[in-house]
Motif scaffolding. Structure first.
Motif, short mmCIF file in Angstrom:
data_model
loop_
_atom_site.label_atom_id
_atom_site.label_comp_id
_atom_site.label_asym_id
_atom_site.label_seq_id
_atom_site.Cartn_x
_atom_site.Cartn_y
_atom_site.Cartn_z
N PHE A 74 54.30 27.35 90.08
CA PHE A 74 53.38 27.71 91.44
C PHE A 74 54.32 28.33 92.32
O PHE A 74 55.22 27.86 92.96
N LYS A 75 53.47 29.55 92.70
CA LYS A 75 54.32 30.31 93.58
C LYS A 75 53.27 30.77 94.45
O LYS A 75 52.04 30.95 94.19
N PHE A 102 42.24 26.66 95.39
CA PHE A 102 43.46 26.19 94.63
C PHE A 102 43.04 25.20 93.51
O PHE A 102 43.20 25.25 92.43
N PHE A 103 42.33 24.05 93.81
CA PHE A 103 41.53 23.37 92.94
C PHE A 103 40.73 23.85 91.92
O PHE A 103 40.48 23.52 90.91
N VAL A 108 43.85 24.50 87.48
CA VAL A 108 43.31 24.46 86.24
C VAL A 108 44.13 25.53 85.20
O VAL A 108 43.70 25.33 84.13
N GLN A 109 44.88 26.23 85.62
CA GLN A 109 45.47 27.30 84.85
C GLN A 109 46.66 26.38 84.09
O GLN A 109 47.41 25.71 84.94
N GLU A 131 44.04 35.37 96.80
CA GLU A 131 44.15 36.39 95.34
C GLU A 131 44.85 35.47 94.36
O GLU A 131 46.05 35.06 94.67
N ASP A 132 44.16 35.28 93.24
CA ASP A 132 45.02 34.74 92.11
C ASP A 132 45.67 36.02 91.33
O ASP A 132 45.33 36.76 90.97
N ILE A 133 47.04 36.00 91.48
CA ILE A 133 47.80 37.18 90.93
C ILE A 133 47.50 37.25 89.56
O ILE A 133 47.46 38.49 89.17
#
Length: 145
Positions: A74-75, A102-103, A108-109, A131-133
């Motif tokens: 996680f970053k 986040f949750f 979940v990834q 944003e989810d990169i």
């Protein structure tokens, strides 16, 4: 206390338990100290006006705990926070959507967890972009201050 706050606190306590079993006392104390800070923050009145820097401090605590939880998987990056320190906002207006994002999208990834948070202030509006990169999922929130 809403579900996301409760989930955050439980995951922090579970993380502290895991580090206790590994006998990493220094990290366990750090985690418990941060869980206590978040718990105190979450128990405050939602309508309180606070300085943006206070909300950002607790966002950083939450993200730091998630980084410890997922280790190198996680970053996160927060842009624009230094230009906005003197603003007053309603408590939880930023941390709630970040936790929800986040949750619902990051946790979940199975791999490659990374989010980018951008804060921007123009006139009487504060914009939060999360944003989810890896999936290019972007959520925008605007608040009038």
């Amino acid at each position: 206390m809403n579900r996301d706050y409760f989930q955050s606190l439980l995951s922090g306590l579970n993380l502290a338990y895991d580090y206790t079993l590994m006998e990493d006392n220094e990290l366990t104390l750090d985690i418990l100290n941060n869980v206590i800070k978040l718990t105190r923050y979450f128990c405050k009145d939602k309508e309180d006006m606070i300085m943006l820097v206070q909300e950002l401090e607790h966002i950083e605590i939450f993200l730091h705990l998630q980084k410890l939880r997922f280790q190198k998987e996680f970053k996160y990056e927060i842009e624009g926070k230094y230009e906005l320190n003197s603003l007053f906002i309603k408590r939880f207006c930023l941390i709630e959507p970040i936790m929800r994002f986040f949750f619902n999208h990051i946790e979940v990834q199975p791999e490659r967890r990374e989010i980018k948070i951008n804060l921007k202030h123009e006139k009487n509006e504060l914009e939060l972009r999360i944003e989810d990169i890896y999936s290019n999922l972007l959520k925008k929130f605007s608040y009038y201050i």
